[in-house]
Design an enzyme around this catalytic site. Structure first.
Site, short mmCIF file in Angstrom:
data_model
loop_
_atom_site.label_atom_id
_atom_site.label_comp_id
_atom_site.label_asym_id
_atom_site.label_seq_id
_atom_site.Cartn_x
_atom_site.Cartn_y
_atom_site.Cartn_z
N CYS A 25 41.96 25.72 -25.28
CA CYS A 25 41.87 25.05 -24.09
C CYS A 25 40.45 25.27 -23.23
CB CYS A 25 43.18 25.19 -23.20
SG CYS A 25 43.41 26.90 -22.77
N THR A 50 50.82 30.29 -27.09
CA THR A 50 49.78 30.71 -26.48
C THR A 50 49.57 32.41 -26.22
OG1 THR A 50 49.70 28.67 -25.21
CG2 THR A 50 48.46 30.72 -24.51
#
EC number: 1.2.1.10
Length: 292
Positions: free
Chosen positions: A125, A162
């Site tokens: 990201c 994550t």
């Protein structure tokens, strides 16, 4: 006819992808596959009437005709197992893990090249947010001495996947940053901020440049921001480029669409929006090929 796509991995990223695909005029989700039929993601998918499985990638192995393209939203270690299987099944794969097996892909930078490959890695990201900016600057500055990225995301937007991939996140983002900018001296930092209310994703970019032309740099940066906004509407400059003590400094803010997680989860939104933009381009390209 829409392109048939499957999602493996039913956590935050996979579920948000499913919601975005449901709006796409080019894509149809024909399989949502994970390991737990009672997970939040599975229950959400059930409300969309999408075919479900708790067999992970085995669901595609058993019924390969179910899809043409696969989004892998599992983990870096899992993708290393999945990649050869999906290649043997002749599937296009968009990898949302930092496994860095396929082509590093950023739609605003190398979309046309990506269409020639069957395994595309979406980097991270933070990479999707910042690397195109570094790339834009590198087109006009050939001797960037150092680049540092500092991304801050809301702690609530970082799920187990994550958190399990933090080391891979940093390694993959640094490798891709060097690849696209040509600068070999780079550093990537990520902060998980527990503040309440939760903050939007913010990435600050520091570039060490001798005697920069700030007007030219600002112009190139703003052109790139506009390109990214075509597929990530919540992407914006929160600090225009400034020159201070030998460094060009600028900041990016990403606010999500609020599809599965709240709008502060821009980190989730930008990588999924980039993946959708890429998949839709494959679908459009296939339509053109069929029309010939």
């Amino acid at each position: 006819m829409k392109l048939k796509v499957a999602i493996i991995g039913t956590g935050n990223i996979g579920t948000d992808l499913l919601i975005k695909i449901s709006r796409s005029p080019y894509l149809q989700c024909t399989l949502f596959s994970g390991r737990n039929l009672n997970s939040k993601g599975m229950l959400k998918a059930m409300s969309f009437g999408v075919p479900l499985s708790d067999k992970g990638i085995e669901a595609i192995v058993e019924k390969p005709e179910c899809c043409d393209l696969v989004f892998d939203a599992t983990s870096a270690s899992s993708h290393k197992v999945h990649a050869p299987i999906l290649k043997q099944l002749n599937k296009i794969v968009i990898d949302l893990t930092p496994a860095k097996l396929g082509l590093f892909t950023i739609p605003s930078v190398n979309l046309e090249e990506a269409l020639k490959y069957d395994n595309l890695n979406m980097i991270t990201c933070g990479g999707q947010a910042s690397i195109p900016i570094a790339y834009a600057v590198s087109k006009i500055v050939k001797n960037i001495e150092y680049i540092e990225l500092v991304s801050t995301i809301a702690s609530k937007s970082a799920g187990p996947g994550t958190r399990a991939n933090i080391d891979e996140y940093i390694e993959t983002t640094e490798k891709a940053l060097s690849h696209f900018s040509g600068c070999q001296n780079v550093k990537v930092i990520i902060n998980l901020n527990p503040a309440q209310p939760s903050i939007d994703m913010n990435t600050t970019i520091y570039l060490k440049i001798n005697k920069p032309d700030m007007d030219l740099i600002t112009s190139e940066v703003k052109k790139m921001v506009a390109t990214i906004q075509s597929y990530v509407p919540g992407y914006s400059l929160s600090l225009d480029p400034v020159y201070d003590n030998g460094l060009v400094i600028l900041s990016i803010k990403v606010q999500g669409l609020g599809d599965y997680l709240p709008k502060y989860a821009g980190n989730l939104d930008i990588i999924n929006s980039a993946a959708i933009a890429l998949a839709e381009e494959f679908a459009k390209n296939r339509e053109v090929s069929h029309d010939k």
